[in-house]
Design an enzyme around this catalytic site. Structure first.
Site, PDB file in Angstrom:
ATOM      1  CD  GLU A  29      -3.099  -0.409   0.062  1.00 51.04           C
ATOM      2  OE1 GLU A  29      -3.138  -0.090  -1.151  1.00 51.04           O
ATOM      3  OE2 GLU A  29      -3.689  -1.384   0.522  1.00 51.04           O
ATOM      4  CG  HIS A  30      -0.257   4.689   0.707  1.00 47.85           C
ATOM      5  ND1 HIS A  30      -0.860   5.762   0.103  1.00 47.85           N
ATOM      6  CD2 HIS A  30      -1.182   4.137   1.510  1.00 47.85           C
ATOM      7  CE1 HIS A  30      -2.098   5.861   0.540  1.00 47.85           C
ATOM      8  NE2 HIS A  30      -2.331   4.874   1.389  1.00 47.85           N
ATOM      9  CG  ASP A 167      -6.139   1.758  -7.737  1.00 50.26           C
ATOM     10  OD1 ASP A 167      -5.486   0.920  -7.088  1.00 50.26           O
ATOM     11  OD2 ASP A 167      -6.585   2.811  -7.248  1.00 50.26           O
TER      12      ASP A 167
HETATM   13  C1  GLA Z   1      -5.267   4.536  -4.172  1.00 50.21           C
HETATM   14  C2  GLA Z   1      -4.486   4.951  -5.410  1.00 50.21           C
HETATM   15  C3  GLA Z   1      -3.430   3.899  -5.750  1.00 50.21           C
HETATM   16  C4  GLA Z   1      -2.566   3.551  -4.550  1.00 50.21           C
HETATM   17  C5  GLA Z   1      -3.433   3.255  -3.335  1.00 50.21           C
HETATM   18  C6  GLA Z   1      -2.613   3.076  -2.090  1.00 50.21           C
HETATM   19  O1  GLA Z   1      -6.014   3.396  -4.443  1.00 50.21           O
HETATM   20  O2  GLA Z   1      -5.353   5.110  -6.507  1.00 50.21           O
HETATM   21  O3  GLA Z   1      -2.645   4.344  -6.828  1.00 50.21           O
HETATM   22  O4  GLA Z   1      -1.634   4.561  -4.304  1.00 50.21           O
HETATM   23  O5  GLA Z   1      -4.380   4.295  -3.094  1.00 50.21           O
HETATM   24  O6  GLA Z   1      -1.830   1.949  -2.189  1.00 50.21           O
END
Ligand code: GLA
Length: 386
Positions: A29-30, A167
Site C-alpha cells: 500500500e502506498h 488500480d
Molecule cells: C489509491 C491509489 C493507488 C494507490 C493506493 C494506495 O487506491 O489510486 O494508486 O496509491 O491508493 O496503495
C-alpha cells in the site's frame, strides 16, 4: 504506439459493451508511486461501458445509470474538468486525443456496482471500461501497460487526483483465480495463483466501513508529498532511482536529516516492499499463515508509520483478528476510511462476516457491508472472453 499485445477489444455490431472490475489490494500500500511492489486482485464488481449511436447534436456524449448528469462534447472541445463523475471517462478521451486517436462520434453509457469511496477502485473501473470501449470504437490496440498508463494520466491530469498506477493496471490485466504482483517501476508483472491446495481453503473477506475516502481531496496527497521529500534525500545520498531499492539501514543513516513525517512514511514503504516479497513466497509455497502475518504487519505499519488509518478501520482489524479462522487483516486501498481485507478460512468466512458486522454495529451504530471475494478477470480477459 505499440501493438505487441492485442487488447481483444474490437467492436462488432453484436459486441459493444465492455466491462472492467473493481479491485482489492492484498498487500503493497502506498508504494505504487515510488517504484514499489503491489499485490492486488480484481473483485467481482464491475463498471460496464456500452457504446450507442451518437446523439444527433453532439459528437461525444457520456451518460450513466448512477448520475443524472449527461455530458456532451464536440470533437474540438478542450474545456477542463467540471468536478463531476464524467471527468473520469472524458479524461480518458482527452488522453486518447493527445495520442492522436480521434474516435468516431459516440454515446457511451455506463452502469456500475463498484462501491464508491470505499477504496475498491470505482474510478479506475470507470476509466478502464471507457478506454476499452473507445479504443475498440477507434479500432486501436494498446498493450495492458499502455492502457493502464493512459487511464492513470487521465486521472492525474484531467481529474487532478495524484494516484499511482496500481488500480488501473490490475483492473486492466488481472486474471481469474490469481493475484497480480506488479513492479510499479518497470511495470513488469506476474499472475500468482490463489487456488493451489492450501489457499483453496481460504477466502478474502472485504469489509466496507462506510467511512468514505477520496484520493483526490483527502490526505493522500499530503502523505505522498511527505514520502517524496524523504525519498529525494535517500535517492541523492545513495544514488537510488526511487524507494523501491532502498533499505531500512539506508533510511536509518538519513534519520537525522529527514522530518519525522518523512521518516515514518519512508519506513512504511521500505518495510511494505519487503512484506510483498514475503507474500510472494507465501503464495508460491502455499503458506496462508505467512501471508496473513504479512497483512497484519502491513496494517500496523499503515496505522503507525503511514498514519492513514481511522478509528473504524482499526476496530475492524482488531476485531477480525480475534475471530475464528482469521489469519490476517488490514486496511486496503488509499486509506482514511474505506475497507479492510481479511484472509479467512473458508469454513469460518460466513460466521466471521456476521460476527464482524454485529460488533461494528454495536460499537459504531453503523451497518457493515462484507463481501467474500474470489479473484476475477480484469478488463482485457473479460473482453477476450477467456
Ligand atoms: C489509491 C491509489 C493507488 C494507490 C493506493 C494506495 O487506491 O489510486 O494508486 O496509491 O491508493 O496503495
Amino acid at each position: 504506439m505499440s501493438k505487441k499485445q492485442s487488447n481483444g477489444a474490437s467492436v462488432s455490431a453484436s459486441r459493444a459493451t465492455f466491462a472492467a472490475p473493481g479491485r482489492v489490494n492484498l498487500l503493497g500500500e502506498h508504494v505504487d508511486y515510488t517504484g514499489g511492489l503491489v499485490l492486488p486482485m480484481a473483485i467481482p464488481f464491475a463498471t460496464t461501458a456500452e457504446l450507442r449511436p451518437a446523439a444527433s447534436t453532439a459528437d461525444y456524449t457520456f451518460a450513466s445509470d448512477n448520475y443524472p448528469e449527461i455530458r456532451s462534447l464536440s470533437r474540438s472541445d478542450r474545456s477542463p474538468g467540471n468536478g463531476s463523475w464524467s471527468d473520469y471517462p472524458v479524461g480518458v478521451l482527452r488522453e486518447m486525443q493527445r495520442l492522436g486517436i480521434e474516435p468516431p462520434p459516440f454515446t457511451l453509457y455506463f452502469h456500475g456496482n463498484v462501491p464508491q469511496g470505499a477504496g475498491l477502485s470505482s474510478s479506475a473501473s470507470v476509466e478502464v471500461a471507457a478506454a476499452m470501449a473507445l479504443l475498440a470504437w477507434a479500432d486501436i490496440t494498446l498493450t495492458p501497460e499502455e492502457i493502464a498508463i493512459l487511464c492513470q494520466r487521465a486521472e492525474n491530469l484531467y481529474v487532478g487526483s495524484p494516484c499511482g498506477i496500481m488500480d488501473q493496471f490490475v483492473v486492466t490485466a488481472a486474471i481469474r483465480g490469481h493475484a497480480l504482483l506488479l513492479n510499479t517501476r518497470y511495470l513488469t508483472y506476474e499472475h500468482l495463483p490463489l487456488d493451489q491446495d492450501t489457499f483453496a481453503d481460504c477466502v478474502f473477506v472485504v469489509s466496507n466501513s462506510g467511512v468514505r475516502h477520496s484520493v483526490a481531496t483527502g490526505d493522500y496527497g499530503l502523505r505522498r508529498r511527505q514520502l517524496e521529500a524523504g525519498q529525494a534525500i535517500l535517492c541523492e545520498r545513495f544514488h537510488l532511482r526511487d524507494l523501491g531499492d532502498a533499505s531500512l539501514d539506508q533510511l536509518n543513516q538519513c534519520a537525522g536529516v529527514l522530518s519525522l513525517e518523512s521518516l515514518r512514511r519512508c519506513r512504511h514503504v521500505i518495510s511494505e516492499n519487503q512484506r510483498v516479497r514475503d507474500a510472494r513466497s507465501a503464495l508460491r509455497t502455499g503458506d496462508p499463515e505467512s501471508l496473513g502475518l504479512a497483512m497484519t504487519a502491513s496494517h500496523i505499519s499503515q496505522r503507525e508509520d503511514f498514519q492513514c488509518s481511522v478509528e473504524e478501520i482499526d476496530f475492524l482489524v482488531e476485531m477480525a483478528l480475534r475471530l475464528d479462522g482469521c489469519l490476517g487483516s488490514r486496511l486496503t486501498g488509499g486509506g482514511f476510511g474505506g475497507c479492510t481485507v481479511s484472509l479467512v478460512r473458508t469454513s469460518s468466512a460466513k460466521a466471521f462476516s456476521q460476527q464482524l458486522a454485529q460488533a461494528y454495529q454495536k460499537r459504531f451504530q453503523r451497518r457493515l457491508e462484507t463481501y467474500i471475494c474470489a479473484a476475477c478477470d480484469g478488463a482485457l480477459a473479460l473482453a477476450q472472453g477467456v
